[in-house]
Write an enzyme that holds these catalytic residues in place. Structure first.
Site, mmCIF file in Angstrom:
data_model
loop_
_atom_site.group_PDB
_atom_site.id
_atom_site.type_symbol
_atom_site.label_atom_id
_atom_site.label_comp_id
_atom_site.label_asym_id
_atom_site.label_seq_id
_atom_site.Cartn_x
_atom_site.Cartn_y
_atom_site.Cartn_z
ATOM 1 C CG ASP A 67 33.837 -27.255 -29.730
ATOM 2 O OD1 ASP A 67 34.786 -27.448 -28.820
ATOM 3 O OD2 ASP A 67 33.738 -26.093 -30.336
ATOM 4 C CG ASN A 136 32.719 -18.218 -38.633
ATOM 5 O OD1 ASN A 136 32.721 -18.192 -37.258
ATOM 6 N ND2 ASN A 136 32.719 -19.069 -39.101
ATOM 7 C CG HIS A 138 32.611 -20.377 -34.711
ATOM 8 N ND1 HIS A 138 33.388 -21.187 -35.458
ATOM 9 C CD2 HIS A 138 33.625 -20.182 -33.736
ATOM 10 C CE1 HIS A 138 34.479 -21.496 -35.200
ATOM 11 N NE2 HIS A 138 34.739 -20.683 -34.189
ATOM 12 C CD GLU A 143 31.531 -22.877 -38.349
ATOM 13 O OE1 GLU A 143 31.627 -21.754 -38.047
ATOM 14 O OE2 GLU A 143 32.634 -23.512 -38.710
#
Ligand code: PGA
Length: 241
Positions: A67, A136, A138, A143
């Protein structure tokens, strides 16, 4: 899914580097999927040492990063281009033309994203994909959401991710709100996946990855159905499992 519990961050980094090094030793043309963030920094330092002492050779290795932020110049100290140069590419003999970090400044991000997945396929697919995990759960910048994203695409970062990443910036306001990320499908096509987690702030995400339903709200949970995943965790990240 194989889980390797390590004492601490240093041991996690050494174990992870050994796994990546084995891949390169068994295939000099290995295609590596690479991750940024604090977690793999120690692994990269170990890989640089292994290169310097002659254990591994990156001359034919190809890499694809997961990313990059959108609209952050490549030279910015917080860009993932900068991170990879700093932590790995500038210190080993990988050819710059064999390294690929998504272009967060591409004019047409959708078209570029499609091409990024094609470039991975044309290179023969990823042999080993390194992943961190967000608090979280991810992976990459996939996400929590109502559906798994398949291919590389533009993603909007969650507030919690912006806050987690604001430690690298002057303030949360400076963290880009969008990124380009490999999708779950892009990650899933990798032949092997190596997920690293360190520290107590990752303990819940690691627990959820291993115990929740396979659910796009816990993106890492999908890894449980991949045939070849190794999870390397330190004691704190493993504290709930
Ligand atoms: P970190 O990021 O390694 O900096 O904790 C991991 C991630 O958010 O995927």
């Amino acid at each position: 899914m194989k889980i390797i519990k390590c004492r601490d961050y240093e041991q996690m980094s050494r174990v992870a580097a050994d796994i990546v090094a084995e891949e390169i030793k068994s295939n000099s043309k290995a295609v590596l999927g690479l991750a940024t963030g604090s977690t793999p920094e120690g692994m990269y330092a170990e890989l640089v040492s292994k290169y310097k002492n002659g254990e591994i050779d990156f001359s034919e290795v190809v890499s694809f990063n997961l990313d990059e932020y959108i609209n952050l110049p490549e030279e910015d100290v917080n860009s993932y281009h900068y991170f990879m140069n700093q932590h790995l590419f500038n210190h080993v003999n990988i050819k710059k033309e064999n390294t690929n970090v998504p272009d967060g400044n591409a004019k047409d991000i959708d078209e570029y994203s499609r091409r990024y997945d094609e470039m991975i396929s044309d290179a023969g697919g990823i042999d080993i994909q390194v992943l961190g995990i967000g608090p979280n759960a991810h992976i990459g910048f996939n996400e929590p959401s109502s559906a798994f994203k398949v291919g590389t695409s533009k993603v909007k970062l969650k507030k919690s991710t912006i806050e987690a990443n604001s430690r690298f910036f002057e303030s949360a306001d400076e963290v880009p709100k969008y990124a380009i990320s490999m999708g779950i499908g892009s990650i899933f096509r990798s032949k092997k996946i190596l997920l690293l987690a360190s520290g107590k702030e990752k303990a819940k995400a690691v627990y959820d990855m291993l115990n929740s339903e396979i659910d796009p709200k816990i993106p890492a949970s999908i890894l449980r159905i991949h045939p070849n995943v190794v999870v390397v965790v330190d004691e704190k990240a493993a504290s709930l499992i």
